[in-house]
Enzyme design. Structure first.
Site, mmCIF file in Angstrom:
data_model
loop_
_atom_site.group_PDB
_atom_site.id
_atom_site.type_symbol
_atom_site.label_atom_id
_atom_site.label_comp_id
_atom_site.label_asym_id
_atom_site.label_seq_id
_atom_site.Cartn_x
_atom_site.Cartn_y
_atom_site.Cartn_z
ATOM 1 N N HIS A 1 0.940 -1.456 0.236
ATOM 2 C CA HIS A 1 0.060 -0.155 -0.197
ATOM 3 C C HIS A 1 1.004 1.129 -0.390
ATOM 4 O O HIS A 1 2.265 1.334 0.394
ATOM 5 C CB HIS A 1 -0.660 0.301 1.341
ATOM 6 N N ASP B 1 -8.335 -4.925 0.050
ATOM 7 C CA ASP B 1 -8.610 -6.258 -1.521
ATOM 8 C C ASP B 1 -8.006 -7.034 -0.937
ATOM 9 O O ASP B 1 -8.489 -8.560 -2.288
ATOM 10 C CB ASP B 1 -7.956 -5.700 -2.739
HETATM 11 C C1 LIG Z 1 -0.310 -0.759 -3.344
HETATM 12 C C2 LIG Z 1 0.990 -0.391 -4.398
HETATM 13 C C3 LIG Z 1 0.606 0.029 -5.699
HETATM 14 C C4 LIG Z 1 1.884 0.583 -3.656
HETATM 15 O O1 LIG Z 1 2.983 1.061 -4.500
HETATM 16 P P1 LIG Z 1 4.083 2.138 -4.136
HETATM 17 O O2 LIG Z 1 3.704 2.212 -2.701
HETATM 18 O O3 LIG Z 1 3.762 3.095 -5.387
HETATM 19 O O4 LIG Z 1 5.279 1.050 -3.789
HETATM 20 P P2 LIG Z 1 6.621 0.437 -4.607
HETATM 21 O O5 LIG Z 1 5.717 0.427 -6.282
HETATM 22 O O6 LIG Z 1 6.606 1.513 -4.857
HETATM 23 O O7 LIG Z 1 6.856 -0.745 -4.171
HETATM 24 C C5 LIG Z 1 7.891 -1.299 -3.311
HETATM 25 C C6 LIG Z 1 8.581 -2.107 -3.617
HETATM 26 O O8 LIG Z 1 8.089 -3.217 -3.388
HETATM 27 C C7 LIG Z 1 7.616 -3.912 -4.697
HETATM 28 N N1 LIG Z 1 6.170 -4.313 -4.753
HETATM 29 C C8 LIG Z 1 5.362 -3.668 -4.112
HETATM 30 N N2 LIG Z 1 4.324 -3.416 -4.093
HETATM 31 C C9 LIG Z 1 4.091 -5.557 -4.656
HETATM 32 C C10 LIG Z 1 3.289 -6.594 -4.525
HETATM 33 N N3 LIG Z 1 2.478 -6.103 -4.865
HETATM 34 N N4 LIG Z 1 4.552 -7.603 -5.113
HETATM 35 C C11 LIG Z 1 5.462 -7.743 -4.840
HETATM 36 N N5 LIG Z 1 5.834 -6.444 -5.342
HETATM 37 C C12 LIG Z 1 5.791 -5.680 -4.608
HETATM 38 C C13 LIG Z 1 7.870 -3.647 -5.845
HETATM 39 O O9 LIG Z 1 8.579 -3.903 -6.413
HETATM 40 C C14 LIG Z 1 9.181 -2.193 -4.941
HETATM 41 O O10 LIG Z 1 10.219 -3.248 -4.722
HETATM 42 P P3 LIG Z 1 11.592 -2.368 -5.116
HETATM 43 O O11 LIG Z 1 11.629 -1.927 -4.375
HETATM 44 O O12 LIG Z 1 12.486 -4.093 -5.323
HETATM 45 O O13 LIG Z 1 11.903 -1.865 -6.820
HETATM 46 C C15 LIG Z 1 1.357 -1.740 -4.855
HETATM 47 O O14 LIG Z 1 2.457 -2.311 -3.226
HETATM 48 C C16 LIG Z 1 0.494 -2.435 -4.624
HETATM 49 O O15 LIG Z 1 0.781 -3.215 -6.727
HETATM 50 N N6 LIG Z 1 0.314 -3.693 -4.962
HETATM 51 C C17 LIG Z 1 -0.582 -4.223 -5.305
HETATM 52 C C18 LIG Z 1 -2.032 -3.861 -5.884
HETATM 53 C C19 LIG Z 1 -3.783 -4.116 -4.724
HETATM 54 O O16 LIG Z 1 -2.667 -5.279 -4.459
HETATM 55 N N7 LIG Z 1 -3.963 -2.971 -5.061
HETATM 56 C C20 LIG Z 1 -4.385 -2.723 -3.703
HETATM 57 C C21 LIG Z 1 -4.292 -1.688 -2.839
HETATM 58 S S1 LIG Z 1 -5.238 -1.226 -1.943
#
Ligand SMILES: CC(C)(COP(=O)(O)OP(=O)(O)OC[C@H]1O[C@@H](n2cnc3c(N)ncnc32)[C@H](O)[C@@H]1OP(=O)(O)O)[C@@H](O)C(=O)NCCC(=O)NCCS
Length: 337
Positions: free
Chosen positions: A214, A270
């Site tokens: 998140h 979710d």
């Molecule tokens: C929610 C979300 C978009 C937040 O993203 P964010 O705050 O921008 O986090 P980042 O994309 O910067 O991720 C940080 C690190 O964790 C990893 N990461 C984040 N979410 C991940 C996931 N669900 N699965 C695997 N790796 C994940 C990224 O690859 C990144 O790794 P790195 O530092 O080696 O590059 C992301 O966690 C995600 O895509 N989750 C899955 C979709 C989801 O459940 N969405 C509903 C949100 S309520």
């Protein structure tokens, strides 16, 4: 809505008002019957919320506090009616009128599932679980749809138009669609034995573990804990969804894995909500409709705050031009010669 919990009298008055505004103008029904048999329920919801602005032209008078209150009550009360009818349209079933003897959520379930019985009374545990889900989704800072409501509302348009923009934002797969993605992922994994290979694929960067992580919650998502409990309550009534076993095992393995621990990735709201919705036999297209119903009070509270904010101006993000510095105008007659 008011920034404080209600007294008993305020609460009773609120419940009464919301309960007695659940009906919509009969022409709204006719309008909704005009959609194709396969119309996406979220598209129907967005259009019908927007259409309400034409039924309540006085809603444009947003500087009047009583008027604002009236529209807020109307919208919260009518969302389940519009949401349920959007669902029934796809099934070719008659639209069910609200039953004002029932609670907000029990009435919603009645409008969704009632057939020929005199009265539809859902299992109390299901009513409670859906109620909990609505409350958990009520508001969540400046997410995409809330920002859309505020941006459109800042033009001082009526709240129906502003909220229909929020419904539009929520329609997008990046916002309301993660729980459906979780179900697809669990189905693809198929069985517990396939989890380690899947986790390896995530760690290799081939895909994401949907329902984890998140932007704001970096310890855990407090909503996920509550949803997990609701999951157990629902499955007690409906029987266990076989995907639950895979979800629980996946969560267990991920929470012990260094990759997820070091990146502070925990289950979010979710991860389990899709499983619950599926247990209610909602098709995935309905998931965002449920989200929209739960989020409506939050959108309206944000809107109400916005229109009373003396410093609020019309939304106008600054644009920074990054194109060519010099572009000569060539008339079409020369360009197309
Ligand atoms: C929610 C979300 C978009 C937040 O993203 P964010 O705050 O921008 O986090 P980042 O994309 O910067 O991720 C940080 C690190 O964790 C990893 N990461 C984040 N979410 C991940 C996931 N669900 N699965 C695997 N790796 C994940 C990224 O690859 C990144 O790794 P790195 O530092 O080696 O590059 C992301 O966690 C995600 O895509 N989750 C899955 C979709 C989801 O459940 N969405 C509903 C949100 S309520």
């Amino acid at each position: 809505m008011h920034g404080a919990l209600p007294s008993k009298a305020e609460y009773d008055a609120w419940v009464h008002e919301i309960t007695y505004h659940t009906f919509v103008h009969e022409n709204v029904k006719g309008f909704m019957e005009g959609f194709r048999y396969d119309a996406h329920p979220m598209g129907m919801l967005m259009a019908s919320v927007g259409a309400l602005s034409t039924f309540y032209p006085d809603a444009g008078n947003i500087s009047d506090a009583d008027n604002r209150h009236m529209q807020i009550v109307r919208m919260i009360a009518k969302m389940p009616t519009l949401g349920a009818w959007s669902f029934r349209n796809a099934q070719g079933k008659p639209f069910i009128y609200p039953d004002n003897d029932l609670s907000y959520t029990a009435n919603f379930l009645s409008m969704l599932f009632k057939m020929s019985e005199q009265k539809y009374e859902a299992d109390e545990r299901l009513v409670k679980a859906l109620d909990v889900l609505f409350i958990l989704h009520a508001d969540h800072e400046q997410n995409c749809s809330t920002n859309a409501v505020r941006s459109v509302g800042s033009s001082q348009v009526d709240p129906y138009s502003a909220v229909s923009a929020g419904v539009g934002a929520l329609y997008g797969p990046l916002h309301g669609g993660a729980n459906e993605a979780v179900l697809k992922m669990l189905r693809r994994i198929g069985s517990k034995e396939n989890i380690p290979a899947f986790i390896q694929g995530v760690k290799d960067g081939n895909e994401r573990l949907m329902g984890f992580g998140h932007r704001v919650y970096k310890n855990f998502d407090p909503r996920a804990t509550i949803i997990k409990k609701a999951c157990d309550d629902v499955f007690e009534v409906t029987g266990v969804n076989p995907l639950l076993e895979i979800a629980k095992e996946l969560e267990k393995i991920a929470l012990e894995d260094e990759y997820f621990i070091s990146r502070k990735l925990y289950p979010n709201v979710d991860f389990y909500s899709g499983l619950i919705y599926e247990a209610f036999q909602f098709p995935p297209e309905m998931f965002t409709v449920l989200f929209a119903i739960g989020r409506t009070p939050g959108w309206l509270a944000q809107w109400s705050e916005l229109v009373q904010d003396k410093e609020q101006k019309i939304a106008r993000p600054k644009q920074i031009y990054t194109g060519e510095r010099r572009l000569n105008f060539v008339p079409a007659s020369e360009r197309w010669a």
